[in-house]
Design an enzyme around this catalytic site. Structure first.
Site: not given
Ligand SMILES: NC(=O)c1ccc[n+]([C@@H]2O[C@H](COP(=O)([O-])OP(=O)(O)OC[C@H]3O[C@@H](n4cnc5c(N)ncnc54)[C@H](O)[C@@H]3O)[C@@H](O)[C@H]2O)c1
Ligand SMILES: Cc1cn([C@H]2C[C@H](O)[C@@H](COP(=O)(O)OP(=O)(O)O[C@H]3O[C@H](CO)[C@@H](O)[C@H](O)[C@H]3O)O2)c(=O)[nH]c1=O
Length: 333
Positions: A161, A157, A133-135
């Site tokens: 990562k 988190y 992730t970019d985080e």
């Molecule tokens: N959502 C975003 O914006 C975002 C951005 C950047 C990177 N990522 C990365 O992308 C990947 C997927 O993210 P997502 O948003 O689809 O998450 P998500 O929470 O929707 O999905 C995670 C999946 O992993 C499975 N899982 C969790 N723990 C597990 C374990 N111990 N063993 C096997 N399976 C397990 C869950 O059941 C789920 O199906 C993650 O690695 C996350 O860090 C997400």
């Molecule tokens: C849930 C929630 C979030 N927010 C704000 C917090 C953040 O600045 C922005 C996006 O929040 P989130 O949707 O939780 O996403 P963020 O913290 O950026 O993280 C996401 O983006 C990341 C990549 O940048 C991924 O690695 C993470 O898995 C994914 O959850 O919105 C609110 O203002 N209100 C809210 O209720």
């Protein structure tokens, strides 16, 4: 080619499985032919994993599903055997949950990744693509992160990562494993669990409720449609260079306030539905990715504009209440 997708029942992993099996949410233009013979999903089905996310590919004879934990060495060893490629999505993914309790993040994201890497090493898996992730870069006031930027994660988190991201790269440098890492920005689209800001706000608005905007609403995120993210991962899987990191961004930076305005408009709601709430602890101010490397080396450009992507996503949540309504009422701790 036999491909193992961990976390394939989650939001992003399920789109990757759909893309591999020829049923993606958008056009696969520019994606090199994937042609898997077997796609195995290994997923624990935590609160965010959902078999319904794989409905569009259910019945495909190439798809196998194994419910299991990436932290369990026995299961992982059995499942990894015989695969040519692992694309590793499984993780605890929500920042707010990591603030409430870091333990599952360290366990799954760090130890789970190590367990998978060890199994891949033992079995001589051809390629391991780690989804980061970019985080991991922290927060940036001006400019954009390139892949050589030092890692400075701020939340439990992102720290977990960063741990898994560095472990994956270490297995390349130490053991010569064919490992690649992708770091991407904020994803949005169908099938996203309604705790992340876009599906939370859209589902609350569709339910006639309010939306909690953290702090001053001035935090900036770069939005990327989940389908474009998966196109980028496929290019990395097929054409990326071993040991390299590739940023995957959407080129669409917005303050949360601006994003909220767009969601209100799309849902036909007004600003009276927005409730300013106490800021997230340690809230990163801005994320911004430089995607020159993946664009120039692998020909990646995002294909779905934010306008179209948000409109389609809101429509999907309007039409798929049966998918998200139960998720909002089931306890997920
Ligand atoms: N959502 C975003 O914006 C975002 C951005 C950047 C990177 N990522 C990365 O992308 C990947 C997927 O993210 P997502 O948003 O689809 O998450 P998500 O929470 O929707 O999905 C995670 C999946 O992993 C499975 N899982 C969790 N723990 C597990 C374990 N111990 N063993 C096997 N399976 C397990 C869950 O059941 C789920 O199906 C993650 O690695 C996350 O860090 C997400
Ligand atoms: C849930 C929630 C979030 N927010 C704000 C917090 C953040 O600045 C922005 C996006 O929040 P989130 O949707 O939780 O996403 P963020 O913290 O950026 O993280 C996401 O983006 C990341 C990549 O940048 C991924 O690695 C993470 O898995 C994914 O959850 O919105 C609110 O203002 N209100 C809210 O209720």
């Amino acid at each position: 080619m036999r491909i193992l997708v961990t976390g394939g029942a989650g939001f992003i992993g399920s789109e990757y499985v759909r893309l591999l099996l020829g049923k993606p949410l958008g056009s696969a233009d520019g994606v090199p032919p994937l042609e898997p013979t077997v796609v195995t999903v290994l997923d624990k089905l935590t609160y965010s994993g959902n078999l319904a996310n794989l409905d569009l590919v259910r019945g495909d004879p190439r798809l196998r599903f194994v419910q299991g934990d990436i932290c369990d060495p026995t299961t992982v060893d059995e499942v990894v055997a015989g695969h040519d490629v692992i694309v590793h999505f499984a993780a605890e993914s929500h920042v707010d949950r990591s603030i409430a309790g870091a333990a599952p993040f360290v366990t799954t994201n760090v130890l789970g990744t190590q367990t998978l890497l060890d199994a891949a090493l033992r079995h001589g898996t051809g390629r391991f693509v780690h989804i980061s992730t970019d985080e991991v870069y922290g927060s940036i006031d001006d400019g954009s992160w390139t892949e050589t930027w030092p890692l400075a994660p701020n939340s439990p988190y992102s720290a977990s990562k960063a741990g898994s991201d560095l472990l994956a790269l270490a297995y390349h440098r130490t053991h010569g494993m064919d490992v690649l890492v992708t770091r991407c920005s904020n994803n949005y689209g169908p099938y996203q669990f309604p705790e992340k800001v876009i599906p939370l706000f859209v589902s609350n608005l569709l339910d006639g409720g309010t939306v909690p905007l953290y702090g001053d609403g001035g935090n900036i995120r770069d939005w990327l449609h989940v389908h474009d993210h998966c196109r980028g991962i496929a290019m990395v899987q097929q054409k990326g260079r071993a040991g390299e990191v590739y940023n995957i961004g959407g080129g669409t930076e917005l303050t949360n306030k601006k994003l909220t305005g767009l969601l209100l408009e799309a849902c036909g709601a007004g600003w009276d539905r927005v409730v300013p709430v106490t800021d997230r602890k340690g809230h990163d101010r801005r994320y911004s990715l430089d995607i020159t490397k993946i664009s120039e080396e692998l020909g990646y450009t995002p294909s779905i504009t934010l306008d179209r992507g948000l409109a389609d996503t809101v429509r999907w949540y309007q039409n798929n209440r049966t998918w998200w309504e139960p998720l909002k009422t089931t306890p997920t701790a």
